[in-house]
Design a protein around this motif. Sequence first.
Motif, PDB file in Angstrom:
ATOM      1  N   TRP A 418     -10.775   7.259   8.282  1.00 53.37           N
ATOM      2  CA  TRP A 418     -11.434   6.041   7.806  1.00 53.37           C
ATOM      3  C   TRP A 418     -11.295   5.907   6.289  1.00 53.37           C
ATOM      4  N   ASN A 419     -11.412   7.024   5.580  1.00 56.29           N
ATOM      5  CA  ASN A 419     -11.317   6.960   4.130  1.00 56.29           C
ATOM      6  C   ASN A 419      -9.945   6.471   3.681  1.00 56.29           C
ATOM      7  N   GLU A 420      -8.875   6.985   4.304  1.00 54.05           N
ATOM      8  CA  GLU A 420      -7.517   6.565   3.951  1.00 54.05           C
ATOM      9  C   GLU A 420      -7.293   5.104   4.324  1.00 54.05           C
ATOM     10  N   TRP A 421      -7.763   4.732   5.512  1.00 52.94           N
ATOM     11  CA  TRP A 421      -7.617   3.354   5.997  1.00 52.94           C
ATOM     12  C   TRP A 421      -8.350   2.378   5.084  1.00 52.94           C
ATOM     13  N   SER A 422      -9.581   2.720   4.715  1.00 56.31           N
ATOM     14  CA  SER A 422     -10.379   1.848   3.863  1.00 56.31           C
ATOM     15  C   SER A 422      -9.736   1.691   2.492  1.00 56.31           C
ATOM     16  N   ASP A 423      -9.201   2.768   1.958  1.00 55.05           N
ATOM     17  CA  ASP A 423      -8.552   2.693   0.652  1.00 55.05           C
ATOM     18  C   ASP A 423      -7.295   1.831   0.704  1.00 55.05           C
ATOM     19  N   ALA A 424      -6.510   2.003   1.771  1.00 53.45           N
ATOM     20  CA  ALA A 424      -5.297   1.186   1.926  1.00 53.45           C
ATOM     21  C   ALA A 424      -5.649  -0.290   2.077  1.00 53.45           C
ATOM     22  N   ARG A 425      -6.701  -0.579   2.822  1.00 50.28           N
ATOM     23  CA  ARG A 425      -7.150  -1.959   3.006  1.00 50.28           C
ATOM     24  C   ARG A 425      -7.541  -2.579   1.671  1.00 50.28           C
ATOM     25  N   GLY A 426      -8.342  -1.865   0.897  1.00 52.66           N
ATOM     26  CA  GLY A 426      -8.809  -2.396  -0.375  1.00 52.66           C
ATOM     27  C   GLY A 426      -7.690  -2.622  -1.368  1.00 52.66           C
ATOM     28  N   ARG A 427      -6.703  -1.737  -1.375  1.00 50.02           N
ATOM     29  CA  ARG A 427      -5.636  -1.804  -2.373  1.00 50.02           C
ATOM     30  C   ARG A 427      -4.419  -2.594  -1.902  1.00 50.02           C
ATOM     31  N   GLY A 428      -4.454  -3.087  -0.668  1.00 45.75           N
ATOM     32  CA  GLY A 428      -3.318  -3.847  -0.172  1.00 45.75           C
ATOM     33  C   GLY A 428      -2.094  -2.994   0.076  1.00 45.75           C
ATOM     34  N   GLN A 429      -2.304  -1.724   0.365  1.00 47.94           N
ATOM     35  CA  GLN A 429      -1.192  -0.815   0.596  1.00 47.94           C
ATOM     36  C   GLN A 429      -0.964  -0.657   2.102  1.00 47.94           C
ATOM     37  N   TYR A 430      -0.617  -1.757   2.716  1.00 45.93           N
ATOM     38  CA  TYR A 430      -0.356  -1.807   4.144  1.00 45.93           C
ATOM     39  C   TYR A 430       0.474  -3.042   4.441  1.00 45.93           C
ATOM     40  N   THR A 458      -9.904 -11.638  -4.329  1.00 49.17           N
ATOM     41  CA  THR A 458      -8.708 -10.852  -4.080  1.00 49.17           C
ATOM     42  C   THR A 458      -8.186 -10.287  -5.390  1.00 49.17           C
ATOM     43  N   ALA A 459      -7.071  -9.549  -5.303  1.00 51.70           N
ATOM     44  CA  ALA A 459      -6.498  -8.885  -6.476  1.00 51.70           C
ATOM     45  C   ALA A 459      -5.057  -8.529  -6.163  1.00 51.70           C
ATOM     46  N   PRO A 460      -4.250  -8.275  -7.172  1.00 54.19           N
ATOM     47  CA  PRO A 460      -2.873  -7.836  -6.904  1.00 54.19           C
ATOM     48  C   PRO A 460      -2.848  -6.547  -6.093  1.00 54.19           C
ATOM     49  N   ALA A 461      -1.817  -6.385  -5.288  1.00 55.74           N
ATOM     50  CA  ALA A 461      -1.648  -5.150  -4.527  1.00 55.74           C
ATOM     51  C   ALA A 461      -1.654  -3.965  -5.484  1.00 55.74           C
ATOM     52  N   GLY A 462      -2.371  -2.923  -5.092  1.00 54.26           N
ATOM     53  CA  GLY A 462      -2.547  -1.760  -5.948  1.00 54.26           C
ATOM     54  C   GLY A 462      -3.907  -1.735  -6.608  1.00 54.26           C
ATOM     55  N   GLN A 463      -4.490  -2.926  -6.803  1.00 55.13           N
ATOM     56  CA  GLN A 463      -5.861  -3.027  -7.286  1.00 55.13           C
ATOM     57  C   GLN A 463      -6.789  -3.305  -6.112  1.00 55.13           C
ATOM     58  N   VAL A 464      -8.067  -2.987  -6.272  1.00 62.81           N
ATOM     59  CA  VAL A 464      -9.014  -3.143  -5.174  1.00 62.81           C
ATOM     60  C   VAL A 464      -9.439  -4.604  -5.040  1.00 62.81           C
ATOM     61  N   ALA A 465      -9.231  -5.173  -3.868  1.00 63.58           N
ATOM     62  CA  ALA A 465      -9.743  -6.497  -3.518  1.00 63.58           C
ATOM     63  C   ALA A 465     -10.948  -6.316  -2.615  1.00 63.58           C
TER      64      ALA A 465
END
Length: 561
Positions: A418-430, A458-465
Amino acid sequence: MMFQQARRGRRRAAAVAAVVLAALTAAGCAGGSGSGGRDDTLVVYTGQSSDYQVNFNPFSPNLIEGPGTIFEPLFFYNVVRNDPPAPRLGTAYSWNATGTELDITVRDNATWSDGVKFTAADVVYTLDLISKNKALNTTGYAGQARAVDDTHVAVTFPEPSFMQGPQVLGRIFIVPQHLWKDIANPVTDPVKNPVGTGPYQLDDFKPQAFTLKANPHYWGGEPAVKKIRAVSLSGNQAGADALAAGTIDWQTGPVPDIKDIEKNYPGYKAAITPLNQVALFTCSNAQLGCTGPQTDPAVRKAIYYALNRTQLNSLAFENTSTPISPGFALIGRDDKLISGKLHDRTAPMSPDTAKAAQVLAEAGYTKGADGVYARNGTPLALSVKVVAGWTDYITAVDTMAQQLQRFGIKLTAEQLSWNEWSDARGRGQYQLLIDSLYQGPAPDPFYLYSYFFSSKNTAPAGQVANPNFGRFSDPAVDAALAALDKIDGKDTAARQPYLDTVQTRIEEVMPYIPVLTGSAISEFNAAKFTGFPTKDDVYAFPAVWGRPDASQIYIHLKPAG
């Protein structure tokens, strides 16, 4: 399929129950009558399938607890039905005639859990904190607050802002000025030792479980449930096994044969509530740094048409889900607001592969000898992130992968913690990610739109949205949301043209690919605790991960007997 495996697992539940019980006991989560814990300790499983990471920051997208239980809103709004808002830290509110000033009366009998008195200054500080930190401002708050005195706050807006009312009153969680003023970075601070006004306080934290204890000085009276213990298990099957063992008291997640819950799990009852809209989230916006085939709207639309939602509902969700509108107004609750200009009022339950093929052909895709569509020599292959242990979502992804493979799109599941998934979701790394769009503080689709489709969130990919994870940004939608914010929610005729704009545009672009309206399926121990919502009295959204909804339920519960 996964639920077939789960049913086979159900027959071995008696054997597994002892293992689950041992695990919970090791985490300090089990006890017996008279043990000093079980009679008045509610053990909950929120779906956490990996170790908890300390985060009680009520504004963080990665928080594990806090809103409603520790940090309170001013009022509680029931998103399931149109109830009057229930007072929490606020006791009354009113708008001026033009919708430019919101006057709030706050209670004078609340204290922070460290003994400091709560006042209107804390409300003003919280609202100012949000104004100064874009990453905290997930509700689009644009007001200016001032304390008239210790129990009155006036919030002024530069223009009519009627729809901001439930956001300010129901979705902003008030924090203590005397402590938070010293936090260097309130956006990233995990708030390891939270101090709030709520009915519960943090008692103990371990990576496998944390415990909240009743606040003895709570303004509403000390809760009858003295402790709430949240446990981490390995996933949905472990949750079902824990129910069979009687070692958890409330979870929101699938169990096999949900229709026979009372037979299979004696003492437990279930609540099935369609509300959150399951979707394939896409990192959709190439201009904000998203990469991959999913940045092409044609690919997203082809997936939308190629899905067999009837099969998905049967295999992944035990037929508990309901249809979904591609404009993301909630079927049933928002029927009068669904745009008549949508191409599809509801997403097709059966696949329309001819339409999907047409969409791809018009975008320049051709099917290769291997049966997979490609453009410029690049096969149409996508990955989709899903939380390990979420068996319903895993089954849904596996089923969609099979459906899309037959059509000509390759979909590969990637299971994460969940931690990895949540971080990827927030940063647009998916590329794709399965999740659900949640509702706002009041039963109105405006709030979901303002959360997930506003450029402000929202925010650019790599930043938290947070929470416009799809990176959707559209001037026409932003303008429609700004217009809706100024109109009284009761004026349906004036609102509808703007709702039409939002719904038709997101259907056209589809940054979140609609799957189904998912039902929150909760199982709770009615033999040990009374006061859970019932079919005839859904006084709060009955999901253990719902915030602040779960807190409203906790303060209603009493140990049976």
